[in-house]
Design a protein around this motif. Structure first.
Motif, PDB file in Angstrom:
ATOM      1  N   LEU A  36      78.663  82.124  20.950  1.00 27.16           N
ATOM      2  CA  LEU A  36      78.822  82.576  22.326  1.00 27.16           C
ATOM      3  C   LEU A  36      77.895  83.761  22.592  1.00 27.16           C
ATOM      4  O   LEU A  36      77.567  84.525  21.683  1.00 27.16           O
ATOM      5  CB  LEU A  36      80.265  83.000  22.575  1.00 27.16           C
ATOM      6  CG  LEU A  36      81.341  81.917  22.484  1.00 27.16           C
ATOM      7  CD1 LEU A  36      82.716  82.536  22.606  1.00 27.16           C
ATOM      8  CD2 LEU A  36      81.144  80.869  23.536  1.00 27.16           C
ATOM      9  N   SER A  37      77.563  83.917  23.830  1.00 30.46           N
ATOM     10  CA  SER A  37      76.710  85.043  24.210  1.00 30.46           C
ATOM     11  C   SER A  37      77.483  86.346  24.025  1.00 30.46           C
ATOM     12  O   SER A  37      78.723  86.359  24.045  1.00 30.46           O
ATOM     13  CB  SER A  37      76.289  84.908  25.678  1.00 30.46           C
ATOM     14  OG  SER A  37      77.406  85.138  26.527  1.00 30.46           O
ATOM     15  N   LYS A  72      80.056  86.875  26.779  1.00 34.57           N
ATOM     16  CA  LYS A  72      81.274  86.073  26.657  1.00 34.57           C
ATOM     17  C   LYS A  72      82.159  86.602  25.534  1.00 34.57           C
ATOM     18  O   LYS A  72      83.391  86.631  25.662  1.00 34.57           O
ATOM     19  CB  LYS A  72      80.927  84.608  26.426  1.00 34.57           C
ATOM     20  CG  LYS A  72      80.360  83.949  27.663  1.00 34.57           C
ATOM     21  CD  LYS A  72      80.050  82.494  27.434  1.00 34.57           C
ATOM     22  CE  LYS A  72      79.490  81.875  28.699  1.00 34.57           C
ATOM     23  NZ  LYS A  72      79.157  80.464  28.526  1.00 34.57           N
ATOM     24  N   GLN A  73      81.553  87.035  24.438  1.00 35.21           N
ATOM     25  CA  GLN A  73      82.331  87.613  23.339  1.00 35.21           C
ATOM     26  C   GLN A  73      83.056  88.877  23.802  1.00 35.21           C
ATOM     27  O   GLN A  73      84.224  89.094  23.471  1.00 35.21           O
ATOM     28  CB  GLN A  73      81.435  87.917  22.144  1.00 35.21           C
ATOM     29  CG  GLN A  73      80.922  86.668  21.466  1.00 35.21           C
ATOM     30  CD  GLN A  73      79.997  86.989  20.312  1.00 35.21           C
ATOM     31  OE1 GLN A  73      80.161  87.995  19.626  1.00 35.21           O
ATOM     32  NE2 GLN A  73      79.028  86.119  20.084  1.00 35.21           N
ATOM     33  N   ALA A  87      83.958  89.538  26.880  1.00 36.30           N
ATOM     34  CA  ALA A  87      85.017  89.123  27.800  1.00 36.30           C
ATOM     35  C   ALA A  87      86.255  88.687  27.028  1.00 36.30           C
ATOM     36  O   ALA A  87      87.383  89.024  27.399  1.00 36.30           O
ATOM     37  CB  ALA A  87      84.514  87.985  28.697  1.00 36.30           C
ATOM     38  N   ILE A  88      86.063  87.963  25.937  1.00 37.93           N
ATOM     39  CA  ILE A  88      87.196  87.528  25.114  1.00 37.93           C
ATOM     40  C   ILE A  88      87.892  88.733  24.499  1.00 37.93           C
ATOM     41  O   ILE A  88      89.122  88.824  24.489  1.00 37.93           O
ATOM     42  CB  ILE A  88      86.723  86.528  24.039  1.00 37.93           C
ATOM     43  CG1 ILE A  88      86.321  85.211  24.698  1.00 37.93           C
ATOM     44  CG2 ILE A  88      87.808  86.300  22.983  1.00 37.93           C
ATOM     45  CD1 ILE A  88      85.618  84.232  23.771  1.00 37.93           C
TER      46      ILE A  88
END
Length: 79
Positions: free
Chosen positions: A1-2, A5-6, A8-9
């Protein structure tokens, strides 16, 4: 994942959950109970034998305890 995105998680407070499937010739656990919870809160068990997978049980490892298994051999994980 970008990286975005990481991040955001991580912001959501979720993480990796790993599943380790162990197989035995004969189950040593109650065969008719589909789920087990042990005193170690890091691990939950799913009795795959109860769902037709003879002698198999899955250990689910929750975050943050699921980290650190990437790149390990089956034998290393089983230990």
């Amino acid at each position: 994942l970008s990286p975005a995105k990481q991040q955001a998680i991580r912001t959501l407070g979720v993480g990796i959950e790993n599943k380790v499937v162990l197989r035995y010739r004969d189950p040593f656990w109650p065969r008719d109970r589909p789920y087990f919870q042990c005193t170690d809160q890091r691990v939950r068990f799913l009795n795959l034998h109860a769902f037709g997978k003879h002698g198999a049980i899955a250990a689910h490892l929750s975050p943050p305890f699921a980290d650190g298994y990437a790149g390990m051999s089956d034998g290393e994980v089983a230990e």
